[in-house]
Write a protein that holds these residues in place. Structure first.
Motif, short mmCIF file in Angstrom:
data_model
loop_
_atom_site.label_atom_id
_atom_site.label_comp_id
_atom_site.label_asym_id
_atom_site.label_seq_id
_atom_site.Cartn_x
_atom_site.Cartn_y
_atom_site.Cartn_z
N MET A 1 -15.44 3.60 1.76
CA MET A 1 -15.11 4.40 2.91
C MET A 1 -14.77 3.46 4.06
SD MET A 1 -15.01 7.59 4.13
CE MET A 1 -15.73 8.27 2.67
N HIS A 2 -13.67 3.72 4.69
CA HIS A 2 -13.23 2.93 5.84
C HIS A 2 -13.49 3.71 7.11
CE1 HIS A 2 -11.18 0.10 3.17
NE2 HIS A 2 -10.90 1.17 2.45
N GLY A 3 -13.82 3.03 8.16
CA GLY A 3 -14.07 3.70 9.42
C GLY A 3 -15.14 2.99 10.21
N LEU A 4 -15.51 3.60 11.31
CA LEU A 4 -16.47 3.00 12.22
C LEU A 4 -17.79 3.76 12.17
CD1 LEU A 4 -13.99 2.57 15.19
CD2 LEU A 4 -14.75 0.82 13.59
N LEU A 5 -18.86 3.04 11.86
CA LEU A 5 -20.21 3.60 11.83
C LEU A 5 -20.31 4.84 10.94
CD1 LEU A 5 -21.02 3.26 15.63
CD2 LEU A 5 -21.61 1.66 13.80
N VAL A 6 -19.79 4.75 9.73
CA VAL A 6 -19.79 5.88 8.80
C VAL A 6 -21.18 6.03 8.18
CG1 VAL A 6 -18.73 6.87 6.75
CG2 VAL A 6 -17.35 5.48 8.31
N ASP A 7 -21.73 7.25 8.24
CA ASP A 7 -23.05 7.47 7.64
C ASP A 7 -22.91 7.95 6.19
OD1 ASP A 7 -22.63 10.26 7.62
OD2 ASP A 7 -24.09 10.67 9.19
N ASP A 8 -24.02 8.27 5.57
CA ASP A 8 -23.99 8.62 4.14
C ASP A 8 -23.40 10.00 3.86
OD1 ASP A 8 -26.14 10.01 5.23
OD2 ASP A 8 -27.49 9.59 3.58
N GLN A 9 -23.05 10.77 4.91
CA GLN A 9 -22.38 12.05 4.71
C GLN A 9 -20.99 12.05 5.36
OE1 GLN A 9 -25.09 15.22 5.93
NE2 GLN A 9 -25.92 15.26 3.87
N THR A 10 -20.44 10.90 5.58
CA THR A 10 -19.08 10.64 6.09
C THR A 10 -18.89 10.90 7.58
OG1 THR A 10 -18.01 12.77 5.58
CG2 THR A 10 -18.10 11.14 3.80
N ARG A 11 -19.96 11.09 8.32
CA ARG A 11 -19.81 11.19 9.78
C ARG A 11 -19.46 9.81 10.32
NH1 ARG A 11 -24.36 13.85 8.48
NH2 ARG A 11 -24.24 16.11 8.62
N CYS A 12 -18.68 9.78 11.39
CA CYS A 12 -18.25 8.50 11.94
C CYS A 12 -18.56 8.43 13.43
CB CYS A 12 -16.76 8.30 11.70
SG CYS A 12 -15.71 9.46 12.61
N GLU A 13 -18.13 7.36 14.03
CA GLU A 13 -18.34 7.15 15.46
C GLU A 13 -17.71 8.28 16.29
OE1 GLU A 13 -15.92 4.10 17.86
OE2 GLU A 13 -17.85 3.14 17.50
N HIS A 14 -16.63 8.86 15.80
CA HIS A 14 -15.88 9.86 16.56
C HIS A 14 -16.37 11.30 16.36
CE1 HIS A 14 -13.18 6.42 15.59
NE2 HIS A 14 -13.10 6.43 16.91
N TYR A 15 -16.82 11.61 15.17
CA TYR A 15 -17.25 12.97 14.83
C TYR A 15 -18.61 12.90 14.16
CZ TYR A 15 -12.42 14.11 15.87
OH TYR A 15 -11.21 14.25 16.50
N GLN A 16 -19.64 13.34 14.86
CA GLN A 16 -21.01 13.18 14.38
C GLN A 16 -21.79 14.49 14.30
OE1 GLN A 16 -22.78 10.31 17.02
NE2 GLN A 16 -21.26 8.77 16.54
N GLY A 17 -21.09 15.60 14.36
CA GLY A 17 -21.78 16.88 14.32
C GLY A 17 -22.30 17.21 12.93
N PRO A 18 -23.16 18.21 12.83
CA PRO A 18 -23.75 18.56 11.53
C PRO A 18 -22.73 19.04 10.51
CG PRO A 18 -24.33 20.18 13.21
CD PRO A 18 -23.65 19.05 13.92
N LEU A 19 -21.56 19.51 10.96
CA LEU A 19 -20.54 20.00 10.03
C LEU A 19 -19.42 18.98 9.79
CD1 LEU A 19 -20.20 23.69 11.28
CD2 LEU A 19 -21.62 22.80 9.43
N ASP A 20 -19.53 17.82 10.36
CA ASP A 20 -18.52 16.77 10.18
C ASP A 20 -18.81 15.99 8.90
OD1 ASP A 20 -17.01 17.33 12.51
OD2 ASP A 20 -18.56 16.35 13.71
N VAL A 21 -18.59 16.65 7.77
CA VAL A 21 -19.03 16.08 6.49
C VAL A 21 -17.90 15.99 5.47
CG1 VAL A 21 -21.45 16.71 6.77
CG2 VAL A 21 -19.87 18.34 5.71
N TYR A 33 -10.93 7.74 4.75
CA TYR A 33 -11.40 7.63 6.12
C TYR A 33 -12.06 8.95 6.52
CZ TYR A 33 -8.51 3.46 6.90
OH TYR A 33 -7.96 2.20 6.85
N PRO A 34 -13.05 8.92 7.40
CA PRO A 34 -13.66 10.16 7.87
C PRO A 34 -12.81 10.91 8.89
CG PRO A 34 -14.86 8.28 8.73
CD PRO A 34 -13.80 7.75 7.82
N CYS A 35 -11.86 10.23 9.55
CA CYS A 35 -11.04 10.93 10.54
C CYS A 35 -9.79 10.13 10.87
CB CYS A 35 -11.85 11.21 11.81
SG CYS A 35 -12.06 9.80 12.92
N HIS A 36 -8.89 10.80 11.57
CA HIS A 36 -7.62 10.19 11.97
C HIS A 36 -7.83 9.06 12.98
CE1 HIS A 36 -7.41 12.32 15.94
NE2 HIS A 36 -8.23 13.14 15.29
#
Length: 100
Positions: A1-21, A33-36
């Motif tokens: 997975m590429h991106g910034l600060l990606v967690d184990d459910q694909t949330r990233c630095e830009h989108y960190q809400g509970p539904l951003d999975v 990538y988790p987001c554009h």
């Protein structure tokens, strides 16, 4: 997975809400990538959208259960068909960035 600060459910630095999975496989490079915004910051090329003829491609990843979704299936649902995890309805505002 590429991106910034990606967690184990694909949330990233830009989108960190509970539904951003979800994460997306980008048509331009085949990388996940988790987001554009993560793609714009990390890739060395412009984004290319998936064309309508590619709707059968498995290019969406549910970050909760790891299931791969076809683009057409993702565009028609608001939750993962495998684990029922809800997807952020706000993502629909960005579909034109990923899909033709």
């Amino acid at each position: 997975m590429h991106g910034l600060l990606v967690d184990d459910q694909t949330r990233c630095e830009h989108y960190q809400g509970p539904l951003d999975v979800i994460a997306l496989k980008f048509a331009c490079c085949g990388k996940w990538y988790p987001c554009h915004l993560c793609h714009a910051e990390r890739a060395d090329h412009e984004t290319r959208q998936w064309s309508t003829k590619d709707r059968a491609m498995q290019a969406v990843l549910c970050g909760v259960c790891g299931s791969l979704l076809r683009i057409d299936a993702y565009l028609e649902t608001s939750e993962c068909p495998t684990c029922a995890a809800g997807f952020n309805p706000g993502c629909r505002l960005h579909h034109d960035l990923y899909f033709d």
